[in-house]
Every structure is written in structure tokens, then in C-alpha cells.
Design an enzyme around this catalytic site. Structure first.
Site, PDB file in Angstrom:
ATOM      1  N   TYR A 136       1.022  -1.113   0.012  1.00  0.00           N
ATOM      2  CA  TYR A 136      -0.020   0.126  -0.194  1.00  0.00           C
ATOM      3  C   TYR A 136       1.001   1.180   0.093  1.00  0.00           C
ATOM      4  O   TYR A 136       1.657   1.484   0.952  1.00  0.00           O
ATOM      5  CB  TYR A 136      -0.902   0.053   1.307  1.00  0.00           C
ATOM      6  CG  TYR A 136      -1.816   1.209   1.506  1.00  0.00           C
ATOM      7  CD1 TYR A 136      -2.985   1.273   1.277  1.00  0.00           C
ATOM      8  CD2 TYR A 136      -1.292   2.246   2.273  1.00  0.00           C
ATOM      9  CE1 TYR A 136      -4.040   2.094   1.365  1.00  0.00           C
ATOM     10  CE2 TYR A 136      -2.202   3.201   2.684  1.00  0.00           C
ATOM     11  CZ  TYR A 136      -3.498   3.062   2.061  1.00  0.00           C
ATOM     12  OH  TYR A 136      -4.434   4.222   2.536  1.00  0.00           O
ATOM     13  N   ALA A 143       4.549  14.357   1.199  1.00  0.00           N
ATOM     14  CA  ALA A 143       3.197  14.297   1.949  1.00  0.00           C
ATOM     15  C   ALA A 143       3.230  13.088   2.942  1.00  0.00           C
ATOM     16  O   ALA A 143       3.057  12.028   2.397  1.00  0.00           O
ATOM     17  CB  ALA A 143       2.404  13.869   0.731  1.00  0.00           C
ATOM     18  N   THR A 171       5.666  -0.727   3.282  1.00  0.00           N
ATOM     19  CA  THR A 171       6.148  -1.940   3.807  1.00  0.00           C
ATOM     20  C   THR A 171       5.904  -3.085   2.878  1.00  0.00           C
ATOM     21  O   THR A 171       5.032  -3.069   2.103  1.00  0.00           O
ATOM     22  CB  THR A 171       4.959  -2.249   5.126  1.00  0.00           C
ATOM     23  OG1 THR A 171       4.965  -1.273   5.934  1.00  0.00           O
ATOM     24  CG2 THR A 171       5.221  -3.790   5.586  1.00  0.00           C
ATOM     25  N   ASP A 262      -9.621   3.475   8.365  1.00  0.00           N
ATOM     26  CA  ASP A 262     -10.321   3.110   9.429  1.00  0.00           C
ATOM     27  C   ASP A 262     -10.518   1.440   9.647  1.00  0.00           C
ATOM     28  O   ASP A 262     -10.902   0.702  10.693  1.00  0.00           O
ATOM     29  CB  ASP A 262     -11.989   3.326   8.844  1.00  0.00           C
ATOM     30  CG  ASP A 262     -12.138   4.881   8.995  1.00  0.00           C
ATOM     31  OD1 ASP A 262     -11.340   5.500   9.522  1.00  0.00           O
ATOM     32  OD2 ASP A 262     -13.201   5.287   8.413  1.00  0.00           O
ATOM     33  N   ARG A 265      -6.420   0.710  10.897  1.00  0.00           N
ATOM     34  CA  ARG A 265      -6.108   1.347  12.208  1.00  0.00           C
ATOM     35  C   ARG A 265      -5.974   0.441  13.597  1.00  0.00           C
ATOM     36  O   ARG A 265      -5.374   0.215  14.535  1.00  0.00           O
ATOM     37  CB  ARG A 265      -6.459   2.776  12.558  1.00  0.00           C
ATOM     38  CG  ARG A 265      -5.642   3.629  11.874  1.00  0.00           C
ATOM     39  CD  ARG A 265      -6.476   5.165  11.830  1.00  0.00           C
ATOM     40  NE  ARG A 265      -5.566   5.991  11.114  1.00  0.00           N
ATOM     41  CZ  ARG A 265      -5.847   7.237  10.436  1.00  0.00           C
ATOM     42  NH1 ARG A 265      -7.226   7.656  10.755  1.00  0.00           N
ATOM     43  NH2 ARG A 265      -4.984   7.938   9.841  1.00  0.00           N
ATOM     44  N   GLY A 359      16.530  -3.073  34.006  1.00  0.00           N
ATOM     45  CA  GLY A 359      17.918  -2.314  34.153  1.00  0.00           C
ATOM     46  C   GLY A 359      18.892  -2.697  33.063  1.00  0.00           C
ATOM     47  O   GLY A 359      18.528  -3.266  32.093  1.00  0.00           O
ATOM     48  N   GLU A 382       0.599   4.594   9.906  1.00  0.00           N
ATOM     49  CA  GLU A 382      -0.927   4.560   9.820  1.00  0.00           C
ATOM     50  C   GLU A 382      -1.627   5.796  10.357  1.00  0.00           C
ATOM     51  O   GLU A 382      -2.798   5.564  10.839  1.00  0.00           O
ATOM     52  CB  GLU A 382      -1.495   3.180  10.468  1.00  0.00           C
ATOM     53  CG  GLU A 382      -0.999   1.970   9.727  1.00  0.00           C
ATOM     54  CD  GLU A 382      -1.839   2.038   8.379  1.00  0.00           C
ATOM     55  OE1 GLU A 382      -2.964   1.934   8.104  1.00  0.00           O
ATOM     56  OE2 GLU A 382      -1.014   1.872   7.338  1.00  0.00           O
TER      57      GLU A 382
END
Lengths: 404, 380
Positions: A136, A143, A171, A262, A265, A359, A382
Site C-alpha cells: 500500500y 506528503a 512496507t 478505518d 488502524r 535495568g 498509519e
């Protein structure tokens, strides 16, 4: 009724995916991070097992029959199943999870906006024969959060479009068999000029120029893509011309991109929950066996671990709520933004708390430092937490007619 | 099946509570605070709607609703004003004890008295979390009864109480649960100015008061078990009330910032404002779902239900303080003055979290519980 119980299908998926995450992903997690890739043999093996990162369920899962009184109801639960599975996969290793074969984030836009032919053509390639990926591509150098400002152009020519531009942070972009690419037919039109195309690997003029090196998620490939006079035929315009007609009721390319968010996410939020849970459980184990059993250190650790559990739990419930809304067919943009903002931020906080409990020992070959590096990007991709706040605020102010 | 859809009955109850909160409770809140008591007509309205007996057993004329349904109703009512809600007379936190031991002979007289309206009960629990600054109530064995002596911490409904229920440890460290059906105490009103001024916060002083065996509700492990269940139910109910108040503060701040202008535009358009509003929404939603989950766990009899309740209450405390503080911040100077409700909500919020246990204490208890149970080995 309000319920936090799993359905039989959800329970089964959770157990199955957890088994896979524990026995197949965890053992190679640190090695994949060190190598910067997931071994090919492993990918082939899991592909044969039918394990894929498939976020397409947000277009609806398998209908489930259940009786309510005398009325037979059908309820979809695909979205809830998807977030449950995503949490378990990320618990195993988020870098490997994002590298699993499948349509990935490219699935939802094709599933929700593609023509029947496009769905058939692009989604049917994911078989057990050979691992394949989808991708995607929205973000560009100029942008990022403001997706409306994309500059990749799509010039209409006879029989198709010519694409020119650059995409970054994609990705699985280099290995993908196809990429859903967002471009503009006219930058002066703003969002109305946006179009989504499916561009196949090997298309002349389309190339992956480099794979970037990152703080975390090193097992996963993140690529930059270049389109130089890349011809894409008409039938690769997502949803066909009618999807982008002047009719205001039709979604534009920008809406396709936003609608995808939508869907995705909550998946990303669920993964952040899974990472946080992995860090928390790992640290809980170590504190339980190696910390003093009383005194200041013990009580401080108990409080930190309880806070971690509480934060994880709250983020998970918000994620489930977003998925549930999608399943019942109600708009979930607000819930998707809320769960993403909360989970991304929460997961980093939890990982940091866990490192504090470990630690200096935690620096050396322990899983949690890797998770800390991995998790940061879940508060960025996203939609950054700032964008999620913007989306949430816009929804809250909408009834008062104030656009923020 | 995971779902966030209340039942039709729950939705109807919630709407009734919300409407009452907006139309009656909130407009009366300032006056009630001034008089330090809930007005008689508000009390009557709450009674009429059956909202004063949500937890009481059906055999007592109560509704005996599931805790999740109650959480929604308290959330709806507290949207009006938490001070008023906390000042409603009746069984208060003892409701859960009545529900879980409804057949006990000790309550026979309460049930008789309840025919003419429900007596108000002060709930003094000094057998649980140790408060470093607590003036303890001491309970000593005397024959077949107990001697109760000392001053309680400030508790809700104390200044109006007809009854008192005390949970404490005797000199042998055995937990006892005692009921007092007559005013065998003196009320120390003190100087309460922070918040929840309508709720009758006071201390009760017991001066060598004898409680006979007929006043003993339970002792030892029976009392521990009963208290454990009562506390979890009360923690969820209090957390639900906190969610109602924080939702009120959020909505008020959204409306105000959408209308208030500065630098020629609505202040909502400044990200310093809109992002804060979004954060407040995140806090409200997260806390609400944790409370619902804890309520469902209690209703199911989940073995970790108490831990869920601790976690939900500590989260609600934190979110409530944050959201009410930010609501005042969003209104600026207007937030600080009494023409607007948010200053009161912030004061009420702080008083509420002080009455119902420190955030860190709940977290430590939950943490100890988590460290005590092993699921699966995940670290090498």
C-alpha cells in the site's frame, strides 16, 4: 449485550495464532532482527501452513448465526477475529508479523473498493504454493501526515494512465507482487483529484529504488518506490472510472485511502497491544523469579506491572470496540483513531517501563529492547498520534459546526 | 462474543438516568452544595424512578440488577453532578452487603424500617487497606460481643446516617463486621471544604460502645469473604460514577471551546486546545471500558474480578483527576469561578479519589496478584 467473552471462533483463532507465535515466531525473532530479514525458508514454510497477515477482514468476516429470542440474526465477526489474531502475531514478533505473506495493507482498499474482476485478479494470487505480498503506497517525501498533498501524478492517456512520482516508507514494497498506489490526476483539484491504482511488479517504469534501514522492525522490509512514465492500464484503476465520478455520494481516491485507515488502524493498534503484552509478560516472568519478594523494589515493580497491565487492557478494549463497530456495519473512524492513538502511545510507555524494571541486564540480548525499538513506529505509521488526535477532535467538534 | 452494545433495558435505564442528570440534577447541584444536602424533590424523583435501590435485593423491594447495568446507570446519573449522587440517602455502600447477606437476621429491623423509606447507612471499612494517617476504630472482644471505640476516617453519608456498618479487626486480628441500628455514635462534621459537600462526609466517634452478638453480621473468614465481594462491587460502582463525571467535564469543555473565541477564531481551532480535548476523550473512553469489563467480571464471578475492579478504579481515579483538571484549564479563568460547573467538578473529583483509595495502592495490590499467578513461561 455488552460482553468481553470470545466466541468459539475467536477463541479458536486466538489459541491457534498464539501457538504459532510462540513456537514459530519467537524462536527466530532476535535472529531476524539481527539479520534484517526473515529467512526465505521460514516464509515458505509458514505460507504452506496458510498463515498470512490478512487485514481484509474489515470488509466483513464470515457470517455467524446465533439465535436471539426467536429472531435469527447473522453477525459478522471478521474484524474482531482480525484484531485478536493481529495481537497474537505481534506478540510473537511484529517485524516478522508484518513480513508474513499476504495482501497486507493493500488488501482492504481492493476488498472495499475494487471491481469484482480486480478482487479476483489481485486477491487470488495468495495461495499456499508460493509466498506473495501486496503493498500500500500513500506516503511521499513531501506528503506524510497530510495525505491530501500527494504529488505523484496520473496523466490520462489512451487505454490507461501514466504515473510519475515517488513513494516512501512502503512496507514490503520491494517484494510485493502488486502495490496499491495513490496518485493525483490534477494537483489543483486537491482531494478530488486522487485516484488509486494497482500497479504490478515488473511494470515498466516502476521500480523499488532502495530498502531503508530503521530503528526497529528490522526483520521487515521498508522500501522506496519510483514511478517514471509508468503506464498503468484502465482496468488497474481501483474501482473503475465510475468510482471517481462527480457524484458526491461516491468515494474519491482520497476517501478510499481514508476508509482504509478505518480498517487498518485497529489492526495496527492490536499489534501495538500485542507488543506491549509481550514486553509485559516477559518482564513479569523475570520479576517474579528474580526480584526480591518484598521491600521497596518489589512493591515498585508490582505497581509498574499493574499499570502496564491496565494500560494494555484499556487499549485492547478500545481496539475491540473499533473492530466491533466495523463488524456491525457502523462508522468507526472515531473509534479507529482513538484506539490507534492510545495503543501506539501506550505500547511505547509499557516497553519503557519494562526496560526500567530489567535495568542494564535488559540491554544484552533480551527481547524487550528489540520490542522497544520495534514499537516506536506504531505511534507513527498509519497516522501519527497527532493525526489521531486531530481526527478525534474533528469528530468531537463536528456537532458544533467547528472544523479544527 | 465481544460486544459493546448494552441491552435494550440497559439503554432505557441509561437514558432515564442521563435525562434526570441533565434536566434535574445538574441545575440543582449548586443549591444542593450550598445547603450541603440533596433537595427533597430530587430524592423523591430518584426514588420514583427506582434508581435508589439498584443493588438492593428483590426480596427487599430492590431491583437487584447486574453490576454492569448498574454501572451504566451510575455513569448516567453522575453525568449530572457527582456531589448530588454521592449525597443521595439510603443504603449507600452497604447496599452490596445487604444484597450478599439479605437473609441475615441482623437486617430484619432495617427491612422493617425501610417500609417508611430507606434509612441511610454509613459504611466504615477499616479492615482493608491500611491508611497511614487513619484514626482507627478499635474493636475489642467483650464476652459474646464487642466494644467499639475511636474515631473513623471521614466517610460519605456519615452526617446523615441512621445506621452504621463497621468492618474492622479485633485485638486478635480477626475481621468482624458489625451493624449499628441506632445512633450510638457522635458525628464529627469537621471542616470539609474541598468537594462532595452534599454527600455528608463526616467522621463517626464511638465511645466504648457495646455491640452485642445480635449486631454481628460475620467474623473471621466468613467476614473476609463477604467483604471481599462487597468491596469489589463498590469499587466498580464508584469507578462508574467517576466515568459519568469525567464524561460531563469532557462534554462541557468541548461545547465551551467550540463557542469561545480568541484571536478571531474559536479556541477549538488551536491544537493546544483540540489535542487536549482529544486526550480527555481518550481518558474517558479507556476508563469507561475498563469499568464495564470489571463489572462484567464481577457479574460472571470471575476469579480475577477483584483485580479487575482495583485496576478499573485506579484508572478511573487517574482519568477523573486529569479530565476534570483539564476541563477547568480549557475554560481558563471561567473555569475557576463558580458561575461554571467545572471548578466544582474538579473539587468533587479530588474528594472522590481521596475517599476511595489511592491509585498506587490499587496498582500494588493488582501487581502482587499478577506476580502471584503464573500463566506460561515466556522469558528465558
Amino acid at each position: 449485550m455488552i460482553s468481553f467473552e470470545f466466541s468459539p471462533q475467536q477463541k479458536q483463532i486466538k489459541e491457534l495464532v498464539h501457538w504459532f507465535a510462540k513456537h514459530e515466531m519467537r524462536p527466530i525473532a532476535l535472529e531476524a532482527d539481527r539479520l534484517g530479514r526473515v529467512p526465505d525458508e521460514w516464509l515458505k514454510k509458514v505460507n504452506k501452513m496458510g498463515i498470512q497477515l490478512n487485514t481484509s477482514s474489515f470488509s466483513g468476516g464470515r457470517p455467524l448465526s446465533h439465535s436471539e429470542g426467536k429472531k435469527e440474526k447473522k453477525e459478522r465477526e471478521g474484524n474482531r477475529v482480525a484484531v485478536i489474531a493481529a495481537e497474537e502475531l505481534a506478540w510473537g514478533c511484529p517485524g516478522i508479523a508484518l513480513s508474513l505473506p499476504g495482501p497486507g495493507l493493500g488488501g482492504p482498499p481492493i476488498q472495499s473498493s475494487g471491481t469484482p474482476e480486480q478482487k479476483q485478479r489481485f486477491l487470488s494470487i495468495f495461495t499456499k504454493e508460493e509466498p506473495r505480498w501486496g503493498a500500500y503506497a500513500l506516503t511521499e517525501p513531501e506528503a506524510g501526515s497530510d495525505a491530501s498533498g500527494i504529488r505523484t501524478t496520473a496523466r490520462k492517456v489512451d487505454g490507461g494512465y501514466i504515473l510519475n512520482g515517488q513513494k516512501i516508507f512502503i512496507t514490503n514494497g520491494a517484494r510485493a507482487s502488486w502495490v496499491v498506489v495513490f496518485a493525483t490526476v490534477d494537483p489543483t483539484l486537491g482531494r478530488a483529484g486522487h485516484r488509486a491504482f494497482v500497479v504490478e511488479k515488473g511494470t515498466p517504469g516502476f521500480s523499488a529504488t532502495r530498502v531503508v534501514h530503521k530503528m526497529g522492525l528490522r526483520a521487515n522490509e521498508t522500501a522506496e518506490l519510483l514511478f517514471e512514465d509508468c503506464f498503468v492500464p484502465d482496468e488497474h484503476l481501483l474501482g473503475g472510472e465510475e468510482l471517481y465520478s462527480a457524484n458526491a455520494n461516491q468515494p474519491s481516491g482520497f476517501r478510499v485511502a481514508m476508509k482504509t485507515f478505518d480498517s487498518t488502524r485497529p489492526i495496527v493498534a492490536a499489534m501495538a497491544v500485542g507488543i506491549a503484552r509481550a514486553a509485559y509478560e516477559y518482564t513479569l516472568d523475570i520479576v517474579r523469579s528474580e526480584y526480591p519478594k518484598q521491600g521497596r523494589l518489589y512493591y515498585e515493580a508490582a505497581a509498574l506491572l499493574a499499570e502496564a497491565e491496565q494500560e494494555i487492557n484499556a487499549a485492547r478494549l478500545l481496539t475491540w470496540e473499533a473492530a466491533w463497530k466495523a463488524d456491525i456495519g457502523e462508522p468507526n473512524a472515531m473509534e479507529a483513531a482513538v484506539c490507534k492513538a492510545v495503543a501506539g502511545n501506550m505500547a511505547l510507555h509499557v516497553c519503557a517501563m519494562c526496560l526500567e524494571l530489567l535495568g542494564p541486564v535488559g540491554l544484552d540480548g533480551h527481547l524487550v529492547e528489540k520490542l522497544y525499538r520495534d514499537v516506536k513506529v506504531f505511534d507513527i505509521f498509519e497516522g501519527t498520534q497527532q493525526i489521531q488526535r486531530l481526527v478525534t477532535a474533528r469528530r468531537l467538534y463536528a456537532p458544533y459546526g467547528v472544523h479544527v | 462474543m465481544i460486544s459493546f452494545q448494552p441491552t435494550e433495558e440497559e439503554q432505557a435505564f441509561f437514558q432515564v438516568a442521563r435525562s434526570l442528570a441533565v434536566e434535574k440534577i445538574r441545575p440543582a447541584a449548586r443549591e444542593c452544595e450550598k445547603r450541603r444536602t440533596v433537595s427533597a424533590d430530587l430524592i423523591a424523583r430518584v426514588d420514583e424512578l427506582g434508581l435508589s435501590a439498584l443493588e438492593l435485593p428483590e426480596s427487599w423491594g430492590g431491583l437487584e440488577l447486574p453490576l454492569l447495568s448498574q454501572a451504566l446507570i451510575w455513569q448516567g446519573l453522575s453525568y449530572g453532578d457527582l456531589g448530588v449522587v454521592q449525597g443521595l440517602p439510603g443504603a449507600g455502600e452497604a447496599s452490596s452487603l445487604f444484597r450478599l447477606s439479605s437473609e441475615h437476621r441482623v437486617w430484619h429491623r432495617y427491612r422493617e424500617m425501610a417500609k417508611g423509606g430507606r434509612p441511610t447507612v454509613a459504611w466504615i471499612d477499616e479492615a482493608g487497606q491500611k491508611e497511614p494517617l487513619k484514626q482507627a476504630i478499635r474493636v475489642r472482644r467483650r464476652g459474646s460481643g464487642y466494644i467499639v471505640d475511636g474515631v473513623s476516617s471521614p466517610v460519605r453519608l456519615a452526617s446523615k446516617a441512621d445506621w452504621a456498618v463497621i468492618a474492622a479487626r479485633d485485638e486478635e486480628e480477626e475481621t468482624v463486621l458489625l451493624a449499628f441500628d441506632e445512633r450510638a455514635w457522635e458525628i464529627e462534621e469537621g471542616d470539609i471544604r474541598l468537594g462532595l459537600l452534599t454527600s455528608g462526609i463526616a467522621r463517626l466517634r464511638f465511645a466504648e460502645v457495646y455491640a452485642g452478638p445480635e449486631q454481628l453480621v460475620a467474623r473471621g473468614s466468613e467476614a473476609e469473604t463477604l467483604l471481599h465481594r462487597v468491596r469489589a462491587r463498590n469499587q466498580v460502582i464508584e469507578a462508574a460514577k467517576e466515568v459519568g463525571l469525567m464524561e460531563a467535564a469532557l462534554d462541557y469543555a468541548v461545547e465551551y471551546t467550540a463557542g469561545r473565541k480568541a484571536f478571531d477564531q474559536e479556541i477549538a481551532k488551536f491544537q493546544g486546545v483540540s489535542f487536549t480535548i482529544a486526550e480527555m476523550a481518550f481518558a474517558c473512553r479507556g476508563a469507561k471500558l475498563l469499568v464495564w469489563q470489571a463489572a462484567a467480571a464481577v457479574d460472571r464471578g470471575d476469579e480475577q474480578a477483584d483485580g479487575c475492579a482495583w485496576s478499573a478504579l485506579s484508572r478511573a481515579h487517574r482519568s477523573l483527576r486529569y479530565v476534570t483538571d483539564q476541563a477547568v484549564q480549557m475554560l481558563g479563568g471561567h473555569g475557576y469561578v463558580q458561575e461554571y460547573p467545572v471548578e466544582k467538578w474538579m473539587r468533587d473529583a479530588q474528594a472522590q479519589v481521596m475517599l476511595y483509595g489511592r491509585e498506587t495502592d490499587w496498582l500494588i495490590r493488582r501487581g502482587e496478584q499478577l506476580l502471584g499467578k503464573r500463566k506460561e513461561r515466556v522469558a528465558p
